[in-house]
Write an enzyme that holds these catalytic residues in place. Structure first.
Site, PDB file in Angstrom:
ATOM      1  N   ASP A  53      -2.728  59.288  55.495  1.00 31.69           N
ATOM      2  CA  ASP A  53      -2.789  60.584  54.832  1.00 31.69           C
ATOM      3  C   ASP A  53      -3.631  61.583  55.629  1.00 31.69           C
ATOM      4  O   ASP A  53      -4.560  62.175  55.092  1.00 31.69           O
ATOM      5  CB  ASP A  53      -3.369  60.354  53.419  1.00 31.69           C
ATOM      6  CG  ASP A  53      -3.442  61.628  52.599  1.00 31.69           C
ATOM      7  OD1 ASP A  53      -2.533  62.469  52.732  1.00 31.69           O
ATOM      8  OD2 ASP A  53      -4.416  61.776  51.826  1.00 31.69           O
ATOM      9  N   ASN A 103      -8.322  50.175  57.000  1.00 29.28           N
ATOM     10  CA  ASN A 103      -8.358  50.917  55.739  1.00 29.28           C
ATOM     11  C   ASN A 103      -7.082  50.681  54.953  1.00 29.28           C
ATOM     12  O   ASN A 103      -5.978  50.967  55.443  1.00 29.28           O
ATOM     13  CB  ASN A 103      -8.497  52.417  55.986  1.00 29.28           C
ATOM     14  CG  ASN A 103      -8.515  53.191  54.669  1.00 29.28           C
ATOM     15  OD1 ASN A 103      -9.481  53.107  53.911  1.00 29.28           O
ATOM     16  ND2 ASN A 103      -7.433  53.920  54.380  1.00 29.28           N
ATOM     17  N   GLU A 104      -7.249  50.164  53.739  1.00 32.82           N
ATOM     18  CA  GLU A 104      -6.160  50.023  52.769  1.00 32.82           C
ATOM     19  C   GLU A 104      -4.898  49.375  53.316  1.00 32.82           C
ATOM     20  O   GLU A 104      -3.790  49.878  53.078  1.00 32.82           O
ATOM     21  CB  GLU A 104      -5.812  51.388  52.170  1.00 32.82           C
ATOM     22  CG  GLU A 104      -6.941  51.992  51.377  1.00 32.82           C
ATOM     23  CD  GLU A 104      -6.485  53.111  50.458  1.00 32.82           C
ATOM     24  OE1 GLU A 104      -5.376  53.638  50.634  1.00 32.82           O
ATOM     25  OE2 GLU A 104      -7.259  53.453  49.538  1.00 32.82           O
ATOM     26  N   ASN A 156     -11.551  51.311  47.523  1.00 29.79           N
ATOM     27  CA  ASN A 156     -11.106  52.700  47.295  1.00 29.79           C
ATOM     28  C   ASN A 156     -10.397  52.736  45.950  1.00 29.79           C
ATOM     29  O   ASN A 156      -9.406  52.024  45.762  1.00 29.79           O
ATOM     30  CB  ASN A 156     -10.097  53.125  48.369  1.00 29.79           C
ATOM     31  CG  ASN A 156     -10.706  53.245  49.750  1.00 29.79           C
ATOM     32  OD1 ASN A 156     -11.912  53.137  49.911  1.00 29.79           O
ATOM     33  ND2 ASN A 156      -9.868  53.474  50.750  1.00 29.79           N
ATOM     34  N   TYR A 176      -9.053  55.255  42.516  1.00 27.99           N
ATOM     35  CA  TYR A 176      -8.774  56.613  42.024  1.00 27.99           C
ATOM     36  C   TYR A 176      -8.452  56.623  40.535  1.00 27.99           C
ATOM     37  O   TYR A 176      -7.544  57.318  40.102  1.00 27.99           O
ATOM     38  CB  TYR A 176      -7.638  57.226  42.859  1.00 27.99           C
ATOM     39  CG  TYR A 176      -8.102  57.540  44.278  1.00 27.99           C
ATOM     40  CD1 TYR A 176      -8.714  58.756  44.557  1.00 27.99           C
ATOM     41  CD2 TYR A 176      -7.978  56.616  45.300  1.00 27.99           C
ATOM     42  CE1 TYR A 176      -9.168  59.050  45.837  1.00 27.99           C
ATOM     43  CE2 TYR A 176      -8.436  56.898  46.591  1.00 27.99           C
ATOM     44  CZ  TYR A 176      -9.032  58.122  46.841  1.00 27.99           C
ATOM     45  OH  TYR A 176      -9.497  58.414  48.097  1.00 27.99           O
ATOM     46  N   TYR A 235      -5.098  59.136  40.545  1.00 27.24           N
ATOM     47  CA  TYR A 235      -3.721  58.636  40.724  1.00 27.24           C
ATOM     48  C   TYR A 235      -3.259  57.828  39.516  1.00 27.24           C
ATOM     49  O   TYR A 235      -2.062  57.705  39.272  1.00 27.24           O
ATOM     50  CB  TYR A 235      -3.602  57.792  41.989  1.00 27.24           C
ATOM     51  CG  TYR A 235      -3.700  58.609  43.266  1.00 27.24           C
ATOM     52  CD1 TYR A 235      -2.827  59.667  43.504  1.00 27.24           C
ATOM     53  CD2 TYR A 235      -4.660  58.326  44.225  1.00 27.24           C
ATOM     54  CE1 TYR A 235      -2.917  60.422  44.650  1.00 27.24           C
ATOM     55  CE2 TYR A 235      -4.751  59.072  45.388  1.00 27.24           C
ATOM     56  CZ  TYR A 235      -3.876  60.127  45.592  1.00 27.24           C
ATOM     57  OH  TYR A 235      -3.969  60.878  46.732  1.00 27.24           O
ATOM     58  N   GLU A 290     -14.155  54.932  48.569  1.00 27.59           N
ATOM     59  CA  GLU A 290     -13.420  56.154  48.218  1.00 27.59           C
ATOM     60  C   GLU A 290     -13.313  56.263  46.714  1.00 27.59           C
ATOM     61  O   GLU A 290     -12.947  55.301  46.034  1.00 27.59           O
ATOM     62  CB  GLU A 290     -11.989  56.163  48.800  1.00 27.59           C
ATOM     63  CG  GLU A 290     -11.921  56.385  50.282  1.00 27.59           C
ATOM     64  CD  GLU A 290     -10.488  56.475  50.821  1.00 27.59           C
ATOM     65  OE1 GLU A 290      -9.574  56.856  50.049  1.00 27.59           O
ATOM     66  OE2 GLU A 290     -10.282  56.149  51.995  1.00 27.59           O
ATOM     67  N   TRP A 315     -14.618  60.485  48.404  1.00 18.50           N
ATOM     68  CA  TRP A 315     -13.513  60.949  49.235  1.00 18.50           C
ATOM     69  C   TRP A 315     -13.230  62.388  48.869  1.00 18.50           C
ATOM     70  O   TRP A 315     -12.895  62.627  47.731  1.00 18.50           O
ATOM     71  CB  TRP A 315     -12.256  60.091  49.019  1.00 18.50           C
ATOM     72  CG  TRP A 315     -11.205  60.393  50.043  1.00 18.50           C
ATOM     73  CD1 TRP A 315     -10.066  61.115  49.869  1.00 18.50           C
ATOM     74  CD2 TRP A 315     -11.224  59.973  51.401  1.00 18.50           C
ATOM     75  NE1 TRP A 315      -9.356  61.182  51.039  1.00 18.50           N
ATOM     76  CE2 TRP A 315     -10.047  60.496  52.001  1.00 18.50           C
ATOM     77  CE3 TRP A 315     -12.118  59.237  52.189  1.00 18.50           C
ATOM     78  CZ2 TRP A 315      -9.737  60.287  53.355  1.00 18.50           C
ATOM     79  CZ3 TRP A 315     -11.804  59.029  53.517  1.00 18.50           C
ATOM     80  CH2 TRP A 315     -10.620  59.550  54.077  1.00 18.50           C
ATOM     81  N   LYS A 365      -9.421  66.866  48.343  1.00 23.34           N
ATOM     82  CA  LYS A 365     -10.479  66.091  47.672  1.00 23.34           C
ATOM     83  C   LYS A 365     -11.860  66.369  48.257  1.00 23.34           C
ATOM     84  O   LYS A 365     -12.848  65.726  47.880  1.00 23.34           O
ATOM     85  CB  LYS A 365     -10.172  64.598  47.728  1.00 23.34           C
ATOM     86  CG  LYS A 365      -8.912  64.227  46.921  1.00 23.34           C
ATOM     87  CD  LYS A 365      -8.738  62.746  46.739  1.00 23.34           C
ATOM     88  CE  LYS A 365      -7.402  62.413  46.099  1.00 23.34           C
ATOM     89  NZ  LYS A 365      -6.248  62.666  46.982  1.00 23.34           N
TER      90      LYS A 365
HETATM   91  C1  GCB Z   1      -6.739  56.760  50.189  1.00 22.80           C
HETATM   92  C2  GCB Z   1      -6.780  56.781  51.671  1.00 22.80           C
HETATM   93  C3  GCB Z   1      -7.129  58.137  52.230  1.00 22.80           C
HETATM   94  C4  GCB Z   1      -6.379  59.209  51.430  1.00 22.80           C
HETATM   95  C5  GCB Z   1      -6.821  59.132  49.992  1.00 22.80           C
HETATM   96  C6  GCB Z   1      -6.108  60.155  49.108  1.00 22.80           C
HETATM   97  O1  GCB Z   1      -6.844  55.774  49.545  1.00 22.80           O
HETATM   98  O2  GCB Z   1      -7.640  55.815  52.213  1.00 22.80           O
HETATM   99  O3  GCB Z   1      -6.786  58.178  53.579  1.00 22.80           O
HETATM  100  O4  GCB Z   1      -6.557  60.478  51.958  1.00 22.80           O
HETATM  101  O5  GCB Z   1      -6.537  57.883  49.488  1.00 22.80           O
HETATM  102  O6  GCB Z   1      -6.629  61.242  48.947  1.00 22.80           O
HETATM  103  O7  GCB Z   1      -5.035  59.844  48.622  1.00 22.80           O
END
Ligand code: GCB
Length: 592
Positions: free
Chosen positions: A162, A413-414, A467, A469, A473, A504, A549, A568
């Site tokens: 991303d 990462n992820e 990470n 959200y 999300y 994150e 993040w 973000k």
């Molecule tokens: C994540 C990723 C990061 C993205 C973020 C997002 O989990 O590691 O690279 O930018 O989410 O904002 O969706």
């Protein structure tokens, strides 16, 4: 490989500035021998910078394929009889380099340095033509991965991380000279024995038959505190001034190669004396538990993209201090060495990450859902990919091993981490990291798609990096439901008995957008979202860190989940605070 330095015995010349530049969509330059003459039909391009946003032209911005850079440089006459080296701090994502007509090196990977000894190809007093063929294509055997898709309107580069695929020569380029007898590498590890510092050093050198190695350790005032001879050994520093978060105290280790009384080569290696250890659910620096506060960041700036810029470096660190951050993660690739040097000096703690991002076909560019490929398979991320990934880990550690600020390696990462393929892919990579550096903990960053109980890779890490959200999300706009679900999952992870760093958590926030009911995308929602997360973290002992993040808004590919990029950021892309910046400052700055 050591970063070039100016010392009493070595000299470096910057090749930064305007280079000749040309895109090569047909891939014709190499067979046409563009390296052997002035680059035909070229324009000028700034180095260091990403090329993408400099031209006012969408075809340049979105370009992928071969890209040519060319410059010229005089070799000083005084370099006669000396070793001459051409050094790139990075070229994204791969490069082949010629000096005049001679191909001198190739390098894969966009964020680590490479160099060639060109002594035999040049003469002092001569002008050299330096040509670099850069290629920014991402494919299944590159880190990060990508794929070129054949579409009715032509080929398209697709990738799953991303952030925008900025490319070019992002960091310094040097021509430097040393004696033929020279230091090639230095490794420092430090320990504490009560109030005393213990520094182990090992020096590698070439052409060393009749030379002796001497090291002199000086404190920040320049006073000698220890000295020793021998290519490796231990220095003891009584009453050491430790390196610690918020106190970036550095000693200087001068390494000398002596022929008789003459210093033929020397290098200054800064040294921060500190220990790093994981003990149960604690992350200890100098035996003291650390609670990480800070961000995932990006190298991402207007106009220059991922080009390094010293003014922004200083300003970003000022903002970190202002807000009370003690750390950040180099999401999602190794950052410029200037950043690490400055973090050492400022006492900012770094989680240092490879460029292995987007190894997950369950999501792409902020969108959950199948991306039409299987992540790990003979046709996609396979053994060859893993070897490139292993090399990226080795190069990161080789470059950054002596930075006291670096306390934890993040090898990806992820990635997909809930399948057998993932487990097989990753287990040997943890071994690679531990072999390259037995002194620091190693981990990887886990994604929401592989929650506690499903993830098969976390077992290999010393630390859990998550990470999440909840409230963005998932449970979008419903912070009460998010709080419940998040705490539930986190309790599961806490039962593993390892320290947890939330690497994150964040909510897209359009600066200037407000609402009384704190609805998603507003500044109010970002504040309430962060508050909810903090309530959860504060209830779980194993959580030893929170990195929001993101530090600042950044550029991504376009898509329905992104409004002019990823929003973000706690700061805007031009570093203005959103309301969340003040809220974080109130939480993190204990001195206010
Ligand atoms: C994540 C990723 C990061 C993205 C973020 C997002 O989990 O590691 O690279 O930018 O989410 O904002 O969706």
């Amino acid at each position: 490989m050591l970063r070039p330095q100016d010392t009493s015995t070595s000299e470096r010349k910057s090749l930064n500035g305007l280079w000749e530049f040309r895109l090569d969509p047909e891939g014709e330059g190499q067979s046409a021998g563009w390296f052997s003459r002035p680059l035909p039909d070229s324009r000028q391009m700034a180095v260091p910078a990403s090329f993408n946003d400099i031209a006012a032209d969408a075809t340049v911005r979105d370009y992928f394929g071969d890209i040519w850079y060319q410059t010229s440089v005089w070799v000083p006459r005084s370099w006669q009889g000396r070793r001459i080296v051409l050094h790139f701090e990075s070229a994204t994502h791969r490069a082949t380099v010629w000096v005049n007509d001679v191909e001198v090196m190739s390098h894969e990977g966009g964020y680590t340095p490479f160099e060639a000894d060109i002594t035999n190809h040049v003469a002092a007093g001569e002008q050299l033509r330096i040509t670099a063929l850069i290629n920014n294509t991402l494919h299944w055997q590159s880190i990060p991965p990508g794929v070129i898709e054949d579409t009715p309107v032509g080929n398209r580069q697709r990738y799953w991380h991303d952030f925008f695929n900025y490319a070019g020569i992002h960091r310094n380029v040097w021509l430097y000279s040393t004696d033929l007898t020279h230091i090639t590498d230095i490794t420092i590890t430090t320990d504490l024995d009560g109030e005393n510092g213990v520094i182990e050093y090992a020096v590698e050198a070439e052409g060393v038959e009749d030379v002796e190695t001497r090291v002199i350790l000086r404190d920040a005032e320049g006073t000698d505190v220890a000295t020793r001879t021998g290519a490796s050994g231990t220095l003891r520093v009584p009453n050491v001034h430790k390196w610690a978060p918020g106190d970036g105290y550095l000693y200087d280790l001068e390494v000398q190669l002596l022929r008789g009384d003459t210093v033929v080569d020397s290098y200054h290696q800064s040294v921060g004396v500190r220990t790093v250890r994981v003990d149960g659910i604690r992350f200890l620096i100098n035996g003291e538990p650390l609670y990480f506060t800070g961000f995932g960041k990006h190298e991402d700036l207007p106009v220059i993209g991922k080009g390094h810029n010293d003014a922004y470096l200083l300003h970003d660190f000022e903002l970190l201090k202002w807000i009370g951050a003690n750390s950040f993660r180099t999401s999602h690739y190794p950052y410029a060495e200037d950043v690490l040097d400055y973090a050492d000096r400022q006492g900012i703690v770094i989680i240092d990450e490879t460029a292995a991002v987007g190894l997950n076909m369950g999501l792409g560019g902020g969108i959950f859902g199948g991306q039409g490929y299987q992540t790990f398979s003979p046709e996609t991320a396979n053994d060859a990919t893993r070897e490139v990934h292993a090399q990226a880990i080795r190069e990161l550690i080789a470059r950054d091993k002596n930075h006291p600020s670096v306390v934890l390696w993040s090898i990806a990462n992820e990635p997909e981490s809930d399948t057998e393929g993932a487990e097989k892919y990753f287990q040997p990579l943890f071994d690679v990291a531990r072999q390259a550096d037995p002194t620091r903990p190693v981990g990887f960053v886990n994604v929401m798609l592989a929650p506690h109980g499903k993830c098969r890779v976390s077992q290999f890490g010393d630390v859990l990096m998550l990470n999440r959200y909840y409230g963005w999300y998932v449970n979008t706009g419903d912070l009460a439901a998010a709080e419940l679900a998040w705490e539930e999952e986190l309790k599961g992870w806490a039962s593993e008995g390892k320290p947890i760093i939330i690497t994150e958590y964040g909510a897209d926030t359009y600066p200037g957008l407000h609402s009384l009911d704190a609805s998603p995308w507003t500044e109010e929602y970002q504040v309430e979202y962060l508050d909810m997360n903090h309530r959860v973290f504060d209830r779980i002992d194993a959580v030893v860190g929170e990195q929001v993040w993101n530090f600042a808004d950044f550029t991504t590919t376009s898509g329905i989940m992104r409004v002019g990029g990823n929003k973000k950021g706690v700061f805007t892309r031009d570093r203005q605070p959103k309301a969340a910046a003040y809220a974080l400052r109130r939480r993190w700055r204990k001195d206010l």
